[in-house]
Scaffold this active site. Structure first.
Site, PDB file in Angstrom:
ATOM      1  N   LYS A  33      -3.263 -10.178   8.237  1.00  0.00           N
ATOM      2  CA  LYS A  33      -4.044  -9.031   7.766  1.00  0.00           C
ATOM      3  C   LYS A  33      -5.374  -9.475   7.167  1.00  0.00           C
ATOM      4  O   LYS A  33      -6.386  -8.771   7.316  1.00  0.00           O
ATOM      5  CB  LYS A  33      -3.246  -8.212   6.762  1.00  0.00           C
ATOM      6  N   THR A  34      -5.418 -10.629   6.497  1.00  0.00           N
ATOM      7  CA  THR A  34      -6.680 -11.109   5.945  1.00  0.00           C
ATOM      8  C   THR A  34      -7.665 -11.392   7.067  1.00  0.00           C
ATOM      9  O   THR A  34      -8.862 -11.091   6.951  1.00  0.00           O
ATOM     10  CB  THR A  34      -6.447 -12.374   5.098  1.00  0.00           C
ATOM     11  N   ASP A 218      -7.563  -3.502   0.801  1.00  0.00           N
ATOM     12  CA  ASP A 218      -6.471  -4.418   1.105  1.00  0.00           C
ATOM     13  C   ASP A 218      -5.291  -4.107   0.182  1.00  0.00           C
ATOM     14  O   ASP A 218      -5.480  -3.660  -0.949  1.00  0.00           O
ATOM     15  CB  ASP A 218      -6.958  -5.858   0.902  1.00  0.00           C
ATOM     16  N   GLU A 219      -4.080  -4.351   0.650  1.00  0.00           N
ATOM     17  CA  GLU A 219      -2.868  -4.107  -0.140  1.00  0.00           C
ATOM     18  C   GLU A 219      -2.827  -2.655  -0.635  1.00  0.00           C
ATOM     19  O   GLU A 219      -2.590  -2.377  -1.821  1.00  0.00           O
ATOM     20  CB  GLU A 219      -2.780  -5.082  -1.330  1.00  0.00           C
ATOM     21  N   GLN A 249       6.268  -4.175   1.280  1.00  0.00           N
ATOM     22  CA  GLN A 249       5.883  -5.110   0.222  1.00  0.00           C
ATOM     23  C   GLN A 249       5.353  -4.383  -1.014  1.00  0.00           C
ATOM     24  O   GLN A 249       4.608  -4.957  -1.800  1.00  0.00           O
ATOM     25  CB  GLN A 249       4.830  -6.089   0.754  1.00  0.00           C
ATOM     26  N   ARG A 599       7.742 -15.478   1.891  1.00  0.00           N
ATOM     27  CA  ARG A 599       6.752 -16.479   1.468  1.00  0.00           C
ATOM     28  C   ARG A 599       7.053 -17.830   2.110  1.00  0.00           C
ATOM     29  O   ARG A 599       6.205 -18.710   2.124  1.00  0.00           O
ATOM     30  CB  ARG A 599       6.769 -16.676  -0.058  1.00  0.00           C
TER      31      ARG A 599
END
Length: 713
Positions: A33-34, A218-219, A249, A599
């Site tokens: 996504k980044t 973002d997020e 998330q 993670r």
């Protein structure tokens, strides 16, 4: 253009090249996504959009810096266009806050958690309320929650149901009065005041909408109500809002994040283009299989399943220890084994649901001489010596900041007592000014009616000297403050073993000021203090520290490690005892475990303990009900030194006596014992040879002694 769109999947390319109108990118963990956000920014610039017309916001300075650096590598130097919500709002308030009638001017201070607690303590004293009955941290949390919900103290009082809630409203009112008097804001004010400033001034809002033509968030699943409304206001009629996030998330409801913001995006912005990113570039297939199966038990989500081209990898391992010390010892042995096999220590992390669990791991790591770092420990800017220096800087930048002035008056001690400071504050209040403003005024000697002691004269001379110092460059100003205040000499105490560390920390602050001057040569002291105030735990963490990392699951969001240990998988810890009452709470706890598992890049370890020392007492533990939901064939259950307790069949729920959480397939021990449905087995800690078949309807308090929560994440 070729470079910007190169190596993107079809879904990523679709998200990057979208131009106008609302877009929602549902980006699974590790799905790039980044890359999508930064490539989209670069693509907009390549298509002729001016960099200053783009606003991209995220939640940590670390993420913002990384995104900005990536954009610059693609299109060359550009103005800072990736920031955090709080940094953006702080900058806008600094520019335009005086257009809002809120009692602040552009020299305002930003109060951190400790400053807020100090103000609340002062409010309790003013209101003659006992701190032991009304805990300052609890009141601070209640006030923060009210501001996140955009409720004034009048509204809180109107909705109060009982004397305690009335006290919250009363303290809230006193707290706001003190903040306005000090020309200060807290973190919640940065967001709420900015929203009020823009929505109450159509001309100002139109200017911001014209400036920022393209918004990227973002997020998005972590936004709260204020952030949601702020982005909606800025998007205006163009609706050029690109939201990236993952409902799976969403783990921050306890700090105000509203899960509905991302789930309702399509209804909020009709005609939204939705893109799913499901290809994972981080984890092995087996780690993803376990994570996918776990999160599939949540009902409220966008249906998706992460896939990868990576190797199958090793199966995630589960280990159940006799007690918490055995669990920690096992983790450290595995860490040593991984290190010998070539995994660097800084690529290994231990996660836990509550910070209190770190103590046992720390003890074993120290004993075994394994270097470690804790994310969420005492931050650099929270150390006493650093807060002392910052108090000087804040008082000069904002002479109405009485809290900062009181701190500098006693660091180092100058013989100015509390009664003198109280009298000075009373005089300042009469004049409608701050304590420092009052002290340095030309007519102070005529106005002062108390004893004009030698200490007060020295403090006045110091403050007048500080007020006359040039405030740029920041490093030179900081060094001049240290010289005038004598702080380095104050902390050079040969009888204090921490003296050297404190002086080195002060030198570290000087170095940070020098870096700030290089990064922002046109910025001033207020901008430096703003930068310092908005630093988070993750921003301070050094990912190349050559140390194993300990952190809470909440802090791990956005990070990745080659090997991850998720400890304390017991009912009452995860899911947490305070988050088991509703389906929504259990779903967020499940998402928290999902985040922790995803993670891991190569190795994932899960662990639990049969017994754990909590609040000074040994408590028996049930395995987490989430272990029921993992695919048995994908989890390797490791035998313990003392055979692990292995629930089989159906197991009674700790949260709902008599209820069930499915089969216990993944938690197999080396030596199995067949039991009837609804039964489980354990080996008692006291008697190595005893096995108890427990009634599936057992009430949890018969087996486990409950304790108050020691942490909320």
């Amino acid at each position: 253009m070729t470079r910007i769109l190169d190596d993107l999947t079809d879904a990523q390319r679709e998200a990057v090249t979208h131009r106008d109108g609302p877009m929602l990118v549902v980006a699974g963990a590790g799905s790039g996504k980044t890359r999508v956000v930064t490539r989209r920014i670069a693509h907009l610039i390549d298509q002729g959009v001016r960099p200053w017309q783009i606003l991209a916001v995220t939640f940590t300075n670390k993420a913002a810096r990384e995104m900005h650096d990536r954009v610059e590598r693609l299109v060359g130097p550009v103005p800072a266009l990736v920031t955090t919500f709080h940094s953006a709002c702080a900058r806008w308030l600094r520019r335009d806050v005086e257009r809002l009638d809120c009692g602040r001017d552009r020299r305002y201070s930003i109060y951190d958690d400790d400053d807020q607690i100090a103000v609340i303590r002062a409010c309790l004293k003013d209101l003659d309320l006992d701190e032991k009955r009304f805990a300052p941290r609890g009141l601070s949390a209640a006030i923060s929650r009210s501001k996140t919900e955009m409720r004034t103290y009048e509204e809180v009082l109107a909705d109060a149901h009982g004397p305690r809630q009335e006290v919250v409203a009363e303290v809230y009112q006193a707290y706001e009065k003190r903040l306005r008097g000090a020309n200060a804001v807290d973190f919640d004010d940065l967001l709420w005041l900015t929203l009020r400033m823009l929505t109450s001034d159509p001309e100002l809002l139109a200017g911001y909408q014209q400036r920022y033509r393209y918004l990227l968030v973002d997020e998005y699943q972590d936004t709260n109500r204020v952030q949601y409304l702020l982005m909606k206001a800025l998007a205006g009629q163009s609706r050029n809002l690109h939201a990236t996030g993952d409902p799976d998330q969403s783990i921050y409801s306890w700090r105000g994040a509203d899960y509905r913001n991302i789930m309702d995006f399509e209804s909020d912005y009709p005609g939204t283009r939705v893109v799913f990113l499901e290809k994972n570039y981080r984890s092995t297939a087996r780690i993803l299989n376990v994570a996918n199966e776990l999160i599939s038990h949540n009902a409220h989500r966008y249906e998706k399943r992460l896939v990868t081209d990576a190797a199958q990898g090793e199966r995630p391992a589960f280990f159940c220890a006799a007690d918490d010390r055995t669990e920690a010892a096992w983790v450290v042995r595995e860490v040593r084994r991984l290190e010998r096999a070539g995994t660097p220590l800084d690529e290994i992390a231990v996660f836990y649901r509550v910070n209190a669990l770190s103590r046992t791991f720390e003890e074993v790591l120290i004993r075994e001489s394994v270097p470690y770092t804790i994310v969420g420990g005492v931050r650099f800017y929270e150390r006493k010596e650093i807060k002392d220096v910052l108090a000087y800087l804040k008082a000069v930048a904002n002479p109405r900041d009485n809290a900062a002035f009181r701190r500098l008056a006693g660091a180092p001690p100058r013989g100015v007592g509390v009664k003198t400071l109280d009298a000075l504050e009373a005089l300042a209040a009469q004049r409608g000014a701050g304590m420092m403003e009052t002290l340095v005024a030309e007519d102070f000697g005529e106005a002062w009616t108390g004893r004009y002691t030698k200490g007060l004269k020295a403090l006045r001379a110091l403050c007048r000297a500080l007020a006359a110092l040039p405030r740029a460059p920041v490093r030179a100003f900081v060094e001049a403050v240290l010289e005038h205040a004598g702080l380095k000499d104050h902390y050079r105490d040969p009888d204090d073993i921490r003296s050297e560390d404190r002086v080195e920390n002060i030198e570290g602050l000087v170095n940070r000021a020098a870096e700030f001057d290089a990064e922002r040569p046109d910025a001033d002291l207020a901008a430096f203090l703003e930068d310092v105030a908005l630093v988070t735990d993750v921003d301070e963490w050094n990912s190349e520290s050559r140390q194993i990392t300990l952190m809470s699951m909440h802090a791990a969001k956005g990070l990745e490690f080659r090997a991850v240990f998720v400890a304390g998988l017991e009912e009452g810890l995860l899911p947490h005892r305070n988050s088991m009452d509703t389906d929504a709470e259990r779903e967020e706890e499940r998402r928290l475990l999902y985040v922790a598992m995803t993670r891991a890049k190569e190795r994932l370890y899960l662990s639990a303990a049969k017994q754990r020392l909590q609040w000074g007492e040994i408590t028996m533990s049930l395995p987490s009900s989430f272990l029921d939901e993992l695919p048995a064939e994908e989890v390797e259950c490791l035998p313990g030194e003392d055979e692990v307790f292995a629930p089989e069949g159906l197991v009674p729920s700790m949260g709902r006596p008599g209820g069930y959480y499915g089969r216990r397939a993944p938690v197999r021990s080396g030596r199995r014992r067949k039991l009837g449905a609804g039964q489980w087995r354990r080996r008692t800690f006291e008697d190595e040879d005893a096995w108890d078949d427990l009634d599936p309807g057992l009430e949890p308090e018969d087996e486990i002694q409950e304790h108050p929560d020691d942490d909320v994440g």
